[in-house]
Design a protein around this motif. Structure first.
Motif, PDB file in Angstrom:
ATOM      1  N   UNK A   1       0.805  -1.240   0.123  1.00 39.51           N
ATOM      2  CA  UNK A   1       0.017  -0.060  -0.023  1.00 39.51           C
ATOM      3  C   UNK A   1       0.988   1.253   0.172  1.00 39.51           C
ATOM      4  N   UNK A   2       2.218   1.281   0.913  1.00 40.09           N
ATOM      5  CA  UNK A   2       2.841   2.448   1.033  1.00 40.09           C
ATOM      6  C   UNK A   2       3.312   2.726  -0.491  1.00 40.09           C
ATOM      7  N   UNK A   3       3.737   1.739  -1.118  1.00 39.98           N
ATOM      8  CA  UNK A   3       4.525   2.211  -2.444  1.00 39.98           C
ATOM      9  C   UNK A   3       3.495   2.628  -3.481  1.00 39.98           C
ATOM     10  N   UNK A   4       2.213   2.137  -3.283  1.00 42.48           N
ATOM     11  CA  UNK A   4       1.216   2.368  -4.367  1.00 42.48           C
ATOM     12  C   UNK A   4       0.873   4.146  -3.980  1.00 42.48           C
ATOM     13  N   UNK A   5       0.793   4.414  -2.755  1.00 41.32           N
ATOM     14  CA  UNK A   5       0.357   5.842  -2.367  1.00 41.32           C
ATOM     15  C   UNK A   5       1.496   6.698  -2.665  1.00 41.32           C
ATOM     16  N   UNK A   6       2.718   6.182  -2.446  1.00 44.34           N
ATOM     17  CA  UNK A   6       3.944   7.156  -2.842  1.00 44.34           C
ATOM     18  C   UNK A   6       4.015   7.274  -4.291  1.00 44.34           C
ATOM     19  N   UNK A   7       4.098   6.329  -5.180  1.00 45.68           N
ATOM     20  CA  UNK A   7       4.554   6.187  -6.596  1.00 45.68           C
ATOM     21  C   UNK A   7       3.458   6.576  -7.294  1.00 45.68           C
ATOM     22  N   UNK A   8       2.233   6.181  -6.865  1.00 49.89           N
ATOM     23  CA  UNK A   8       1.150   6.228  -7.575  1.00 49.89           C
ATOM     24  C   UNK A   8       0.216   7.317  -7.514  1.00 49.89           C
ATOM     25  N   UNK A   9       0.508   8.126  -6.450  1.00 47.80           N
ATOM     26  CA  UNK A   9      -0.445   9.092  -6.092  1.00 47.80           C
ATOM     27  C   UNK A   9       0.466  10.495  -5.641  1.00 47.80           C
ATOM     28  N   UNK A  10       1.363  10.469  -4.642  1.00 51.17           N
ATOM     29  CA  UNK A  10       2.250  11.530  -4.250  1.00 51.17           C
ATOM     30  C   UNK A  10       3.016  12.034  -5.213  1.00 51.17           C
ATOM     31  N   UNK A  11       3.815  11.041  -5.682  1.00 47.84           N
ATOM     32  CA  UNK A  11       4.887  11.523  -6.633  1.00 47.84           C
ATOM     33  C   UNK A  11       4.275  12.048  -7.899  1.00 47.84           C
ATOM     34  N   UNK A  12       3.242  11.417  -8.422  1.00 47.37           N
ATOM     35  CA  UNK A  12       2.599  12.384  -9.718  1.00 47.37           C
ATOM     36  C   UNK A  12       1.901  13.674  -9.094  1.00 47.37           C
ATOM     37  N   UNK A  13       1.438  13.586  -8.145  1.00 50.39           N
ATOM     38  CA  UNK A  13       0.623  14.768  -7.665  1.00 50.39           C
ATOM     39  C   UNK A  13       1.520  15.891  -7.623  1.00 50.39           C
ATOM     40  N   UNK A  14       2.749  15.761  -6.796  1.00 57.95           N
ATOM     41  CA  UNK A  14       3.873  16.796  -6.666  1.00 57.95           C
ATOM     42  C   UNK A  14       4.538  17.111  -7.674  1.00 57.95           C
ATOM     43  N   UNK A  15       4.791  16.237  -8.558  1.00 55.72           N
ATOM     44  CA  UNK A  15       5.721  16.611  -9.808  1.00 55.72           C
ATOM     45  C   UNK A  15       4.672  17.289 -10.799  1.00 55.72           C
ATOM     46  N   UNK A  16       3.369  16.667 -11.046  1.00 50.97           N
ATOM     47  CA  UNK A  16       2.559  17.348 -12.032  1.00 50.97           C
ATOM     48  C   UNK A  16       2.072  18.826 -11.686  1.00 50.97           C
ATOM     49  N   UNK A  17       1.947  18.887 -10.331  1.00 54.97           N
ATOM     50  CA  UNK A  17       1.532  20.231  -9.950  1.00 54.97           C
ATOM     51  C   UNK A  17       2.765  21.262  -9.804  1.00 54.97           C
ATOM     52  N   UNK A  18       3.746  20.717  -9.544  1.00 53.76           N
ATOM     53  CA  UNK A  18       5.119  21.602  -9.628  1.00 53.76           C
ATOM     54  C   UNK A  18       5.335  21.970 -10.878  1.00 53.76           C
ATOM     55  N   UNK A  19       5.139  21.067 -12.029  1.00 53.71           N
ATOM     56  CA  UNK A  19       5.248  21.490 -13.310  1.00 53.71           C
ATOM     57  C   UNK A  19       4.216  22.325 -13.676  1.00 53.71           C
TER      58      UNK A  19
END
Lengths: 73, 318
Positions: free
Chosen positions: B68-86
């Motif tokens: 679950x942790x990997x999915x939350x980080x790689x699938x949600x947090x990482x894209x959300x942060x990167x895409x918002x930043x972008x």
């Protein structure tokens, strides 16, 4: 012009095998210095020619003439 | 060996460099493009690593990857942060390109996309037309130029990569684009929205001058003189004036490009041929062979002498 995909103009004759031809424009002997003069300013040799003179140096004209005479079928 | 021989003599500027900005309205586009390329490559590498782990990793690694942790980080947090930043960064970076920030000090030009060429109408600060030309735009260096982009028939897109991004030309609408050249030179462009037929042969040329040189160029845009001669006679009697204008002569057709200064253009056929007496004659006699389906018919009725008289005249229209 053999080897050029675009443009493929058809106003003048195809230059394929030009080196084999005996006459330039059906009038002049196909010899290097004469061909270079013709390439540089066709109207000076054939007054009613439809081929315009494109600004070029004498060296460029003789390079073109050499290339034309290298074209064999 | 076969090769295509498009555009101008000497391999100069064609195809135009896409990652080589020459002004402030193309730099942010290039920066963003590199960020996306590099960022995309990194994300792709991460995906490949995850794929490798999923296929060949140890059981423990696979369990963690599927947890679950990997999915939350790689699938949600990482894209959300990167895409918002972008998104935020991209908007900030490209805000300077917006044509809504006009000060009134810009040079103004209206460009209308046609199938398959461009009307270029220079305007004064009040939007009144001062000069008409076609397929080529002259600008002074270091000054922003506001382009009002329109289309006469279908959707085209104005693109001179080194000076700015793409902007569509949409019938019924005026889109605006700012461009600026920081150094003098010739900058090539290409229609970037498929518009039927010879869309791939719809190029454009921008010439940037030092200010004094630009003033000289502008002052030399005068009506054709003398308005007489065998070439002009052939032009009028062959019906060319039905489509073309040559200011200073009775020819005032509007369907095709203005030819008053055709002899001084960098290219013919809208950016696709170098401009010399050879290409001029070849275009007049058989433009269909060069740019098939373009709106100018081939003219097979001229004798050699007539063709060259007409060509000599067109070449003289500097």
């Amino acid at each position: 012009m053999p080897g050029v995909d675009w443009p493929k103009g058809t106003i003048g004759p195809s230059l394929s095998g030009f080196g084999d031809r005996a006459l330039i424009a059906g009038k002049l002997p196909n010899k290097a210095p004469l061909l270079a003069d013709f390439v540089r300013d066709a109207r000076s040799l054939v007054p009613d020619s439809g081929m315009p003179a494109v600004p070029m140096t004498a060296n460029e004209a003789s390079d073109i003439a050499a290339w034309l005479q290298s074209l064999r079928d | 060996m076969t090769r295509a021989a498009p555009a101008s003599a000497g391999g100069d500027g064609w195809p135009p460099a896409v990652f080589d900005p020459a002004g402030p309205y193309s730099e942010p586009v290039t920066t963003l493009a590199w960020a996306l390329v590099i960022g995309g490559a990194l994300v792709f590498a991460i995906v490949l690593a995850a794929l490798w782990a999923a296929l060949y990793g140890s059981t423990k690694l696979k369990a963690r990857l599927g947890g679950e942790k990997a999915i939350w980080i790689l699938g949600f947090a990482f894209p959300a942060v990167v895409l918002t930043g972008l998104l935020v960064w991209g908007l900030m970076l490209t805000s300077s390109l917006s044509a809504t920030r006009v000060t009134g000090a810009e040079m103004r030009v209206k460009i209308i996309g046609e199938m398959w060429w461009w009307r270029v109408h220079y305007q004064d600060a009040n939007g009144r037309e001062t000069l008409r030309d076609a397929n080529e735009l002259h600008i002074p260096v270091g000054k922003p130029v506001l382009l009002e982009l329109e289309a006469a028939d279908v959707i085209h897109s104005f693109w001179v990569p080194r000076l700015g991004g793409k902007m569509d030309m949409i019938p019924g609408r005026t889109n605006r684009l700012l461009i600026q050249a920081d150094k003098p030179g010739v900058y090539k462009g290409q229609c970037a929205e498929y518009c039927g037929g010879p869309h791939a042969l719809m190029g454009f040329v921008v010439v940037a001058h030092e200010p004094e040189d630009f003033a000289r160029w502008r002052a030399s845009r005068r009506p054709a003189w003398p308005a007489s001669g065998a070439g002009l006679g052939l032009f009028l009697s062959s019906g060319c004036a039905a489509c073309h204008t040559i200011r200073g002569t009775p020819a005032n057709g509007l369907a095709g490009p203005d030819l008053t200064h055709v002899g001084s253009r960098q290219t013919l056929g809208a950016g696709i041929l170098p401009n010399n007496p050879g290409t001029m004659a070849g275009w007049i006699a058989d433009s269909q062979g060069i740019k098939p389906a373009n709106r100018m018919p081939a003219y097979h009725q001229f004798s050699g002498e007539e063709l060259l008289a007409l060509t000599d005249y067109m070449v003289s229209l500097k």
